[in-house]
Motif scaffolding. Structure first.
Motif, PDB file in Angstrom:
ATOM      1  N   ARG A   8       0.818  -1.191   0.000  1.00 50.05           N
ATOM      2  CA  ARG A   8       0.000   0.000   0.000  1.00 50.05           C
ATOM      3  C   ARG A   8       0.861   1.253   0.000  1.00 50.05           C
ATOM      4  N   PHE A  10       0.103   5.761  -0.029  1.00 51.82           N
ATOM      5  CA  PHE A  10      -0.897   6.805  -0.007  1.00 51.82           C
ATOM      6  C   PHE A  10      -0.742   7.654  -1.265  1.00 51.82           C
ATOM      7  N   GLU A  14      -4.229  12.341  -0.938  1.00 56.34           N
ATOM      8  CA  GLU A  14      -4.932  11.531   0.048  1.00 56.34           C
ATOM      9  C   GLU A  14      -4.457  11.924   1.442  1.00 56.34           C
ATOM     10  N   HIS A 422      -6.296  -2.343  -1.972  1.00 52.09           N
ATOM     11  CA  HIS A 422      -7.312  -1.300  -2.068  1.00 52.09           C
ATOM     12  C   HIS A 422      -8.507  -1.592  -1.167  1.00 52.09           C
ATOM     13  N   THR A 424      -8.414  -2.368   1.753  1.00 59.56           N
ATOM     14  CA  THR A 424      -8.128  -1.928   3.124  1.00 59.56           C
ATOM     15  C   THR A 424      -8.132  -0.403   3.246  1.00 59.56           C
ATOM     16  N   GLN A 425      -8.543   0.295   2.164  1.00 61.05           N
ATOM     17  CA  GLN A 425      -8.392   1.746   2.150  1.00 61.05           C
ATOM     18  C   GLN A 425      -9.702   2.499   2.340  1.00 61.05           C
ATOM     19  N   VAL A 437     -10.716   0.509   6.980  1.00 59.96           N
ATOM     20  CA  VAL A 437      -9.470   1.245   6.826  1.00 59.96           C
ATOM     21  C   VAL A 437      -8.388   0.597   7.677  1.00 59.96           C
ATOM     22  N   TYR A 439      -4.631   1.544   8.878  1.00 55.06           N
ATOM     23  CA  TYR A 439      -3.634   2.596   8.920  1.00 55.06           C
ATOM     24  C   TYR A 439      -2.230   2.033   9.085  1.00 55.06           C
TER      25      TYR A 439
END
Length: 459
Positions: A8, A10, A14, A422, A424-425, A437, A439
């Motif tokens: 992942r 960012f 974002e 994606h 998990t976003q 989400v 982090y």
């Protein structure tokens, strides 16, 4: 063979998540790359692994960095994250040569037929800084190669011999080996266990020499002789996903899952707690008002619970405190197995966590040759950032929804890994109807087993 890996990142514009607090007793010194590293094995981003006709060093098209050991078939695509990220990864062709015990050889880039070959994937999730994860990504494969080469003659034998020298001191040696049930796969398991320990020692020496601290979890998959070996030390996870089956290939190691082992160590060596902690487990931390009362507890020898009358020693800080994701070992660390952390101590004390933190992995063996493999059978390996928000069943649903409709896409495993990231976003995923989400850093390998079954070979 092809495989997909994605980490992942960012995107521009974002909003970034709130920064995580630094690990306990983290070094205030900015990270400095350990001197012997020659580049990260795991350029942050996605990896699409496919066979290459040559053995030239593989370079990232994004930055042109060469892998420090020749993967021989892996292409790393940089996703614009720092190479000093706490998530690191490595993958490559595993080439094991017959050599004299103790011979110092470089990792091979070409493997003649008389050599044993396989494949290697590894994920490392760092804490307290990226140093341990970077070292593990650059070191563990070499440790494993050395350990396998030390036993390769036993690996290719019908049954591992008692003596690698070929001597038979006792005529009943083969019978004793058979009675113990020792097989070639046991040598691979032993090599993985020894490689983790060797790598842990290297990390300890290098971090001490460079004045750095930190540790990492490690999840490794090795395809060799028709079997897939999954070795786990930490809270990353691997699962097998088939059309009608979901099979866990690893177990998370947390202070709660290893409560009895940790308590038993404190029972045998109470001096490790320096009189600051109680090894007993209670449903909650006890207070002064609990003195003299009979409360629920359990010790290292107990799976069930009993009652005891509370005395002053029971009011000390618990060896394992908190529940679920909040559980901490000695109030400090959320995992109970991993690499590194040799210098980690409980805050404001001289109590070391390393005696309680094991570097030895649990190894699961999947006999790929015994499976009737389909093209959509895959192993999903990921750091805990994925599993924090997606269950095994949700990941399997995404795999089964995506792969059948993309049979002709040569990059479908890479795209599947991207899709898992994606998910998990925070976007609606169609599974729960609400965004999820993570982090945490998230790294994913998608390994197709169909090609592993075709590629498996012996000496």
């Amino acid at each position: 063979m092809s495989a997909g890996w994605f980490r992942r990142r960012f995107l521009p514009g974002e909003p970034l998540p709130a920064p995580r607090p630094p690990g306990p007793r983290a070094s205030p010194v900015p990270y400095q790359r350990p001197r012997f590293l020659r580049g990260s094995c795991s350029s942050p981003g996605a990896a699409e692994a496919s066979r290459r006709p040559d053995s030239r060093p593989v370079r990232s098209p994004a930055r042109g960095r060469a892998l420090p050991w020749n993967a021989g078939y892996a292409e790393i695509i940089n996703a614009e994250k720092s190479e000093f990220n706490e998530d690191q990864a490595a993958c490559g062709k595993l080439c094991i040569r017959r050599c004299e015990f103790g011979a110092e050889e470089e990792w091979l880039t070409l493997c003649p037929e008389e050599f044993l070959t396989g494949h290697y994937w590894a994920l490392f999730d760092g804490h307290g800084g990226p140093a341990a994860a970077i070292l593990a990504a650059n070191t563990l494969h070499s440790c494993l190669r050395r350990q396998l080469e030390a036993v390769v003659e036993g690996l290719v034998a019908t049954r591992p011999p008692m003596h690698l020298s070929g001597r038979c001191i006792c005529p009943s040696d083969p019978q004793f080996v058979e009675e113990k049930g020792i097989k070639a796969e046991d040598l691979v398991i032993g090599a993985l266990e020894s490689a983790f320990q060797e790598c842990d020692e290297v990390i300890g020496r290098e971090l001490e020499a460079s004045g750095q601290v930190g540790g990492c979890t490690a999840l490794v998959a090795v395809s060799l002789q028709g079997k897939l070996y999954v070795a786990n030390a930490g809270d990353s996870r691997a699962i097998l996903v088939r059309r009608d089956e979901i099979r866990p290939l690893s177990s998370e190691f947390t202070p709660e899952t290893e409560r009895q082992r940790i308590q038993q160590l404190a029972f045998v060596y109470p001096e490790l707690l320096a009189g600051e902690f109680t090894r007993l487990e209670f449903p909650r931390r006890l207070k002064g008002d609990d003195l003299g009362q009979k409360v629920l507890f359990r010790d290292h020898h107990m799976r069930g619970w009993s009652y005891k009358r509370v005395d002053k020693s029971d009011l000390k800080y618990p060896l394992i405190h908190g529940q679920g994701r909040q559980a901490r070992l000695l109030g400090t660390l959320a995992v109970s197995r991993g690499l590194g952390d040799h210098q980690l101590r409980v805050l404001d004390t001289n109590i070391q966590l390393k005696p309680f933190l094991l570097s030895v992995p649990q190894v699961t063996v999947l006999d790929v040759d015994q499976l009737e493999l389909q093209e959509d059978d895959v192993v999903v390996m990921a750091t805990d950032g994925l599993w924090d928000v997606l269950s095994n069943e949700q990941v399997a649903w995404l795999v089964r929804s995506f792969l059948p409709g993309n049979q002709e896409d040569p990059h479908r495993f890479l795209k599947l890994a991207q899709m898992l990231i994606h998910s998990t976003q925070g976007k609606e995923d169609g599974l729960t109807g609400e965004g999820q989400v993570s982090y945490d850093d998230v790294s994913v390998f998608v390994i197709p087993l169909h090609s592993q079954g075709q590629d498996s070979n012996g000496p």
